[in-house]
Design an enzyme around this catalytic site. Structure first.
Site, PDB file in Angstrom:
ATOM      1  N   GLY A 191      95.858 -19.233  99.029  1.00 44.42           N
ATOM      2  CA  GLY A 191      96.192 -18.062  98.351  1.00 44.42           C
ATOM      3  C   GLY A 191      97.526 -17.302  99.123  1.00 44.42           C
ATOM      4  O   GLY A 191      98.084 -18.062 100.127  1.00 44.42           O
ATOM      5  N   GLY A 192      97.668 -16.257  98.743  1.00 41.51           N
ATOM      6  CA  GLY A 192      99.121 -15.490  99.026  1.00 41.51           C
ATOM      7  C   GLY A 192      98.822 -15.267 100.531  1.00 41.51           C
ATOM      8  O   GLY A 192     100.190 -15.007 101.231  1.00 41.51           O
ATOM      9  N   MET A 193      97.708 -14.950 101.127  1.00 41.68           N
ATOM     10  CA  MET A 193      97.421 -14.481 102.577  1.00 41.68           C
ATOM     11  C   MET A 193      97.313 -15.642 103.518  1.00 41.68           C
ATOM     12  O   MET A 193      97.603 -15.580 104.625  1.00 41.68           O
ATOM     13  CB  MET A 193      95.978 -13.611 102.636  1.00 41.68           C
ATOM     14  N   VAL A 244      92.691 -22.196 103.492  1.00 39.31           N
ATOM     15  CA  VAL A 244      91.426 -22.856 104.110  1.00 39.31           C
ATOM     16  C   VAL A 244      91.419 -24.269 103.887  1.00 39.31           C
ATOM     17  O   VAL A 244      91.792 -24.823 102.878  1.00 39.31           O
ATOM     18  CB  VAL A 244      90.203 -22.174 103.361  1.00 39.31           C
ATOM     19  N   LYS A 261      90.404 -21.823 108.571  1.00 38.59           N
ATOM     20  CA  LYS A 261      91.041 -20.449 108.114  1.00 38.59           C
ATOM     21  C   LYS A 261      92.298 -20.252 108.864  1.00 38.59           C
ATOM     22  O   LYS A 261      92.273 -20.012 109.840  1.00 38.59           O
ATOM     23  CB  LYS A 261      90.460 -19.437 107.954  1.00 38.59           C
ATOM     24  N   ASP A 291      82.597  -6.595 101.210  1.00 34.51           N
ATOM     25  CA  ASP A 291      83.189  -7.511 100.247  1.00 34.51           C
ATOM     26  C   ASP A 291      82.229  -8.165  99.801  1.00 34.51           C
ATOM     27  O   ASP A 291      82.485  -9.590  99.378  1.00 34.51           O
ATOM     28  CB  ASP A 291      84.575  -8.016 100.477  1.00 34.51           C
TER      29      ASP A 291
END
Length: 578
Positions: A93-95, A98, A115, A208
């Site tokens: 993803g953008g961040m 994994v 991660k 979350d």
């Protein structure tokens, strides 16, 4: 211009960053202006991330000279993170990424998930948030929470986490693929409650909770993942300039599962996690979300979630239990103080529902409690009504139960009489047997005593059981086993009439056989105990726990340590629940 972004602000930021970082500067600037008009919260954080990445690329400190930056997660394959070698990409993803990795130092085999923070984000709030996740996970050790194994930083200074690798599907995908019954779904919900309650006890709010953060393996074992935006209730030391990690910029959350207070940007406590669990369970039981937030601004999302009532599942599914609907409604109450006080209390109401007891989410009226009683005792109530309609013959049930109680009392009385007679009749000193041991004293009288009970199988069985336990305590396993087998054979109908007593006979026979070294026979005896005790006491009881523990001892003695550990763990967990 630019990608079509999802409603979830966190996912939108990831996608926007992944797209913008590979565009020309003038394209990025134009996109930021357009995004600011539509999604100002996302645009603000995206601009900060791009600025951090630009600054990182222009740093020329000696620490980073000669280091090659990796442009994509696939380039990490084959790279080592400590003793772990990356073999594939799980997600990107953008961040960050994994990665699936295997231990490759020749010590032992192990598969892990790594991660890794995305390049360019290691110098600001995102790095601080990543470090907070590492600290949070370090204090959580629970069978239903994916555990932290290790952590560190790459040569480029990128922090990474080495996590337990969980192979499975998210909660909703697993439930759909397995076509689970309502009861099985509740069992999964209980695992979630167990994990969340533990995290709350460690002063950690997840913030979350959603199906994508709950993985279930093929055996039905569940793991709660991703504490990346968790909040420490005791305000841990990790912070960024300007306050706590969640105060600057947009709040990190998944709006579809966020509580009203979370969407409004207010203080978030453990009750917020309870709300999110309610939304997840609503989807798990009904197959659809309680409401749609697609295309809404954050203000409109907060307004809708704060003001719009959630329709009960029963309005969409005929026959859906009202008690279960009440549990979900209490979970998702608009007022945090009106939700369950803890995940443990929520789990307790789920268990009450499974047992047919009144749930605490429903008003405690006489009519409601009466209905629950009748539902739990349909056969007994039906027989009573039939007896009354037949002319007042309802006394039959009372007389029958009284007879059973009387038979039990008479059996106990007869056993007591025989024991008194056993210890009072023989006089060792009068018979010149002053040196007789206690074991010899028992052996001489037992057979004589039992010979007089051929016509009383219940008394014979109870007395043999009582004496067998005494001999077992004295260390005479052989005589104890003989008496227990006699007691089992004395009453062929015992398992049907008194499963608890039958279970006890087989249980102590298994103990005697184990101590005597007859391990295979002991295992067979214990396997007879479980169905009888399940019938008599239910799945979660001290009696079942002691049976699992004893079976563990047998397998331990056989050298089957892995199997023994599972049985010890099961007994321990059951006793902790009790």
């Amino acid at each position: 211009m630019g990608p079509q972004l999802p409603v979830d602000s966190w996912q939108a930021l990831e996608q926007a960053f992944a797209w913008a970082q590979v565009q020309a500067p003038e394209v990025r600037d134009s996109y930021l202006r357009e995004l600011h008009a539509q999604r100002p919260d996302v645009a603000k954080d995206l601009a900060g991330m791009l600025q951090q990445q630009t600054q990182a690329k222009h740093w020329e400190t000696p620490e980073f000279e000669g280091i090659t930056l990796h442009s994509g997660p696939e380039n990490r394959i084959g790279q080592f993170f400590g003793p772990y070698r990356v073999v594939s990409v799980i997600a990107s993803g953008g961040m960050g990424d994994v990665l699936r990795a295997e231990r490759d130092d020749g010590t032992f085999s192990q598969v892990v998930a790594i991660k890794l923070l995305r390049e360019g984000l290691q110098y600001g709030s995102f790095a601080a948030r990543f470090l907070q996740e590492r600290q949070t996970l370090a204090q959580l050790h629970h069978p239903h929470i994916a555990s932290l194994i290790d952590g560190g930083s790459t040569e480029e200074g990128l922090p990474y986490l080495v996590m337990e690798y969980v192979e499975g599907r998210n909660l909703l995908q697993y439930a759909e693929a397995a076509d689970l019954s309502l009861e099985k779904k509740i069992q999964l919900a209980l695992q979630v409650c167990d994990a969340v309650h533990y995290a709350h006890q460690q002063l950690v709010i997840h913030r979350d909770i959603k199906p994508g953060n709950i993985l279930v393996d093929d055996s039905g074992h569940l793991k709660l993942l991703d504490f990346g935006i968790a909040k420490l209730l005791d305000h841990g030391p990790v912070a960024v300039e300007g306050g706590g990690l969640t105060q600057a910029g947009m709040p990190m959350m998944t709006p579809e599962y966020a509580s009203p207070e979370q969407l409004r940007g207010e203080h978030v406590g453990t009750a917020s996690d309870l709300y999110s669990m309610g939304v997840v369970f609503f989807q798990l039981f009904s197959g659809e979300a309680p409401y749609s937030l697609q295309g809404l601004s954050r203000f409109d999302m907060a307004k809708k979630v704060s003001e719009e009532d959630i329709p009960p599942v029963g309005t969409k599914q005929d026959g859906f239990p009202k008690d279960l609907d009440a549990i979900l409604q209490q979970c998702m109450h608009k007022d945090p103080s009106r939700r369950y006080p803890s995940a443990h209390a929520l789990a307790d109401d789920f268990r009450r529902f499974l047992r047919g007891w009144p749930v605490l989410a429903r008003p405690d009226t006489l009519l409601y409690r009466s209905r629950k009683f009748i539902a739990r005792n349909r056969l007994a109530v039906s027989l009573a009504v039939i007896s009354i309609l037949a002319g007042g013959s309802g006394l039959v049930a009372y007389i029958h139960s009284s007879q059973l109680a009387m038979e039990k009392a008479l059996t106990a009385s007869r056993v007591s009489e025989f024991l008194v007679d056993f210890f009072s009749t023989p006089d060792p000193w009068a018979e010149g047997l002053a040196d007789m041991s206690m074991q010899d004293f028992f052996h001489q009288g037992v057979k004589r005593m039992l010979e007089h009970l051929e016509e009383e199988p219940a008394v014979r069985s109870e007395l043999g059981f009582t004496l067998a336990k005494v001999l077992l305590n004295l260390g005479d396993e052989a005589q104890s086993m003989e008496l227990l087998k006699m007691a089992i054979a004395a009453d062929p109908n015992l398992a049907r009439q008194d499963p608890a007593m039958a279970a006890d006979l087989w249980f102590y026979l298994g103990i005697a056989q184990r101590r005597f070294g007859l391990l295979d026979a002991a295992e067979a005896s214990l396997n007879r105990v479980f169905p009888l005790r399940l019938q008599a006491f239910g799945e979660t009881s001290e009696e079942m726990a002691s049976a699992w523990n004893t079976l563990g001892l047998i397998h331990h003695s056989q050298g089957r340590f892995d199997q023994a550990k599972k049985e010890y763990d099961r007994a321990l967990k059951m006793r902790q629940q009790l």
